[in-house]
Motif scaffolding. Structure first.
Motif, PDB file in Angstrom:
ATOM      1  N   GLY A 235       0.776  -1.234   0.000  1.00  9.99           N
ATOM      2  CA  GLY A 235       0.000   0.000   0.000  1.00  9.99           C
ATOM      3  C   GLY A 235       0.805   1.280   0.000  1.00  9.99           C
ATOM      4  N   GLN A 236       2.130   1.170  -0.041  1.00  7.64           N
ATOM      5  CA  GLN A 236       2.964   2.363   0.092  1.00  7.64           C
ATOM      6  C   GLN A 236       2.776   3.333  -1.074  1.00  7.64           C
ATOM      7  OE1 GLN A 236       6.896   1.306   1.215  1.00  7.64           O
ATOM      8  NE2 GLN A 236       7.766   3.331   0.950  1.00  7.64           N
ATOM      9  N   ARG A 237       2.782   2.824  -2.290  1.00 11.62           N
ATOM     10  CA  ARG A 237       2.588   3.700  -3.449  1.00 11.62           C
ATOM     11  C   ARG A 237       1.199   4.332  -3.435  1.00 11.62           C
ATOM     12  NH1 ARG A 237       5.834   3.567  -8.010  1.00 11.62           N
ATOM     13  NH2 ARG A 237       7.729   2.310  -7.792  1.00 11.62           N
ATOM     14  N   ALA A 238       0.192   3.552  -3.055  1.00 15.65           N
ATOM     15  CA  ALA A 238      -1.163   4.098  -2.995  1.00 15.65           C
ATOM     16  C   ALA A 238      -1.259   5.193  -1.940  1.00 15.65           C
ATOM     17  CB  ALA A 238      -2.163   2.980  -2.702  1.00 15.65           C
ATOM     18  N   ALA A 239      -0.582   4.996  -0.805  1.00 16.35           N
ATOM     19  CA  ALA A 239      -0.595   6.011   0.249  1.00 16.35           C
ATOM     20  C   ALA A 239       0.064   7.296  -0.235  1.00 16.35           C
ATOM     21  CB  ALA A 239       0.128   5.474   1.483  1.00 16.35           C
ATOM     22  N   LEU A 244      -0.553  12.931  -2.231  1.00 16.40           N
ATOM     23  CA  LEU A 244      -0.316  13.825  -3.364  1.00 16.40           C
ATOM     24  C   LEU A 244      -1.628  14.382  -3.907  1.00 16.40           C
ATOM     25  CD1 LEU A 244       2.487  11.856  -5.242  1.00 16.40           C
ATOM     26  CD2 LEU A 244       2.742  13.998  -3.972  1.00 16.40           C
ATOM     27  N   ALA A 245      -2.662  13.557  -3.986  1.00 15.69           N
ATOM     28  CA  ALA A 245      -3.959  14.024  -4.472  1.00 15.69           C
ATOM     29  C   ALA A 245      -4.545  15.079  -3.529  1.00 15.69           C
ATOM     30  CB  ALA A 245      -4.916  12.843  -4.620  1.00 15.69           C
ATOM     31  N   TRP A 246      -4.367  14.870  -2.216  1.00  8.66           N
ATOM     32  CA  TRP A 246      -4.835  15.854  -1.235  1.00  8.66           C
ATOM     33  C   TRP A 246      -4.132  17.190  -1.440  1.00  8.66           C
ATOM     34  CZ3 TRP A 246      -8.314  16.805   2.607  1.00  8.66           C
ATOM     35  CH2 TRP A 246      -7.991  17.787   3.541  1.00  8.66           C
ATOM     36  N   ALA A 288       7.067  21.324  -1.348  1.00  8.23           N
ATOM     37  CA  ALA A 288       7.532  21.040  -2.707  1.00  8.23           C
ATOM     38  C   ALA A 288       8.683  20.039  -2.698  1.00  8.23           C
ATOM     39  CB  ALA A 288       7.952  22.334  -3.400  1.00  8.23           C
ATOM     40  N   ARG A 289       9.571  20.125  -1.722  1.00 10.50           N
ATOM     41  CA  ARG A 289      10.639  19.125  -1.641  1.00 10.50           C
ATOM     42  C   ARG A 289      10.057  17.740  -1.371  1.00 10.50           C
ATOM     43  NH1 ARG A 289      15.131  16.814  -3.503  1.00 10.50           N
ATOM     44  NH2 ARG A 289      16.491  15.982  -1.861  1.00 10.50           N
ATOM     45  N   ALA A 290       9.069  17.643  -0.472  1.00 11.65           N
ATOM     46  CA  ALA A 290       8.424  16.350  -0.226  1.00 11.65           C
ATOM     47  C   ALA A 290       7.770  15.822  -1.492  1.00 11.65           C
ATOM     48  CB  ALA A 290       7.400  16.488   0.897  1.00 11.65           C
ATOM     49  N   GLN A 291       7.133  16.705  -2.256  1.00 14.07           N
ATOM     50  CA  GLN A 291       6.499  16.281  -3.507  1.00 14.07           C
ATOM     51  C   GLN A 291       7.549  15.855  -4.535  1.00 14.07           C
ATOM     52  OE1 GLN A 291       3.726  19.379  -4.823  1.00 14.07           O
ATOM     53  NE2 GLN A 291       2.109  17.972  -4.212  1.00 14.07           N
ATOM     54  N   GLN A 292       8.646  16.577  -4.604  1.00 12.84           N
ATOM     55  CA  GLN A 292       9.707  16.190  -5.529  1.00 12.84           C
ATOM     56  C   GLN A 292      10.244  14.809  -5.173  1.00 12.84           C
ATOM     57  OE1 GLN A 292      13.560  17.975  -5.117  1.00 12.84           O
ATOM     58  NE2 GLN A 292      13.902  18.104  -7.332  1.00 12.84           N
ATOM     59  N   GLY A 299       8.378   7.793  -9.977  1.00 17.33           N
ATOM     60  CA  GLY A 299       8.692   7.965 -11.391  1.00 17.33           C
ATOM     61  C   GLY A 299       7.710   8.821 -12.149  1.00 17.33           C
ATOM     62  N   ASP A 300       7.154   9.844 -11.503  1.00 13.41           N
ATOM     63  CA  ASP A 300       6.172  10.738 -12.137  1.00 13.41           C
ATOM     64  C   ASP A 300       6.884  12.021 -12.564  1.00 13.41           C
ATOM     65  OD1 ASP A 300       4.120  12.573 -12.717  1.00 13.41           O
ATOM     66  OD2 ASP A 300       2.749  11.626 -11.301  1.00 13.41           O
ATOM     67  N   GLN A 301       7.225  12.121 -13.848  1.00 14.74           N
ATOM     68  CA  GLN A 301       7.984  13.274 -14.342  1.00 14.74           C
ATOM     69  C   GLN A 301       7.155  14.553 -14.326  1.00 14.74           C
ATOM     70  OE1 GLN A 301      11.264  13.145 -14.845  1.00 14.74           O
ATOM     71  NE2 GLN A 301      11.048  11.024 -14.131  1.00 14.74           N
TER      72      GLN A 301
END
Length: 419
Positions: A235-239, A244-246, A288-292, A299-301
């Motif tokens: 579930g890590q990727r889904a979490a 990210l969606a939030w 932004a650093r957390a999102q990067q 792997g989301d460019q």
């Protein structure tokens, strides 16, 4: 690359903090001083450890400050967290062991066992809380006091261990929606308190905190850093995707609100955010650093570009910078320069150029031309004290990598969850 003049300020601060015996008693008289990474000796030790590892200072200064931390019994259990007690000392000694391989082995082995046992207990309590349907406290999961911060201590020395996986599994559960006792569906990290962690009539129904220090960006960063190191749980990727969606839901151009209230969830369309400081603790730099890091992990460019663009835009935006009023690692110019430098190393070529420009601008602001570094260092110590998070030691430490154009020699900034 020629070092920036801000390096002189960093050097002078370190010189003034070289000897624990010369630090005024007004800062050292409290017992907590010896175990506080945020405010005391472990944070100053980090500065000298990094300088010794980078060849900018003698090891004796680091050893002297580490000795200060060893003069009282180590705090463990509910009163300890990343910035105080056993986890704080573990982080400092782990960085020392990086600088001098083989050192502090026995102490680190003991401390790792203490931190791991405490983390497992906290995970059990947190999962029991989720099963009861109660809302979370910030101190359960955040970077400063919670399991995201403790996870940062566990990730680097024992990435394959069972305890770090238990922490990650808990954070996955944290991202699942939860119903409050009125039956309303809320994000799993919704807390019934104010950002202070206490009840406050200005936050009826609580809030969801977005910050890297106290909010959901801390768990996001740890989940991403672990994934980048190949440490995974179900579930890590889904979490990561849920968080990210939030954040995307609430993003306003290159910035995010510090927190979301019940009124935000149920009210009319939001107004544009006023300029706010883009700090590590709250604001665009940390988020932004957390999102990067998350984008690099999954792997989301597109997301990577958006995060880097948001960070560069905020750090080059005059109204945002005008809201920044100090030099600290937590929410000041030095901390912003460090994050820009870290992010540039992972960025696309175009965004890396913008981020390096932002870092240079921030360094100029930190130490303007023709400024006397000795006078500036003394003023900073007088006004802000020697602390790591909000004082002189953290400022000096955060300036090192961007001012020299190099990567940190140790993982000192793992306690910020930025690397």
């Amino acid at each position: 690359m020629t070092p920036h003049p801000a390096l002189q300020l960093s050097d002078r601060i370190a010189e003034l903090l070289a000897d624990p015996n010369t630090v005024p008693a007004k800062w050292t008289s409290r017992p907590q001083w010896r175990q506080s990474l945020a405010h005391g000796a472990p944070g100053i030790a980090l500065l000298h450890i990094e300088r010794a590892a980078a060849g900018r200072g003698p090891w004796e200064h680091a050893r002297a400050w580490l000795a200060v931390t060893a003069t009282v019994p180590v705090t463990r259990g509910a009163d300890s967290y990343l910035y105080y007690g056993a986890p704080a000392l573990t982080h400092a000694l782990a960085c020392a062991a990086q600088a001098r391989p083989g050192s502090y082995r026995r102490a680190l082995t003991h401390l790792h066992q203490v931190v791991a046992a405490d983390a497992e207990r906290r995970c059990e309590e947190a999962l029991a809380r989720i099963e009861r349907g109660d809302l979370a406290a910030l101190a359960e999961f955040d970077t400063i006091r919670g399991l995201a911060g403790i996870g940062a201590v566990l990730l680097h020395p024992a990435p394959r261990g069972d305890t770090i996986r238990k922490v990650l599994a808990y954070l996955v559960r944290l991202t699942e929606d939860i119903k409050n006792h009125d039956g309303e569906l809320l994000p799993g990290w919704w807390t019934p308190s104010a950002p202070s962690g206490k009840a406050d009539e200005r936050f009826p129904g609580g809030h969801a905190n977005n910050g890297l220090a106290h909010g959901i960006a801390g768990p996001l960063a740890l989940l991403a850093l672990a994934l980048r190191r190949g440490v995974t749980v179900d579930g890590q990727r889904a979490a990561i995707g849920t968080v990210l969606a939030w954040l995307e839901r609430w993003r306003d151009r290159h910035t995010w609100p510090y927190w979301i209230t019940r009124a935000d969830l149920t009210g009319p369309d939001r107004r544009p955010l006023a300029p706010q400081r883009p700090s590590w603790c709250y604001g665009t730099a940390g988020l932004a650093r957390a999102q990067q890091l998350a984008a690099l992990a999954i792997g989301d460019q597109r997301l990577r570009h958006e995060a880097e663009n948001a960070l560069a835009t905020a750090l080059l935006d005059p109204p945002s910078l005008a809201a920044t009023t100090d030099l600290s690692a937590c929410h000041g110019y030095a901390g912003l320069a460090h994050i820009a430098h870290r992010a540039a190393a992972d960025a696309s070529p175009r965004n890396a150029t913008r981020l390096r420009s932002a870092a240079a601008l921030l360094l100029d602001t930190t130490h303007p031309p023709r400024t006397d570094p000795d006078e500036q260092a003394r003023r900073l110590l007088d006004s802000a004290g020697p602390a790591f998070l909000e004082g002189a030691a953290g400022t000096a430490l955060a300036l090192l990598a961007p001012a020299t154009g190099t990567a940190p020699a140790t993982r000192w900034d793992a306690c910020l969850l930025t690397a």
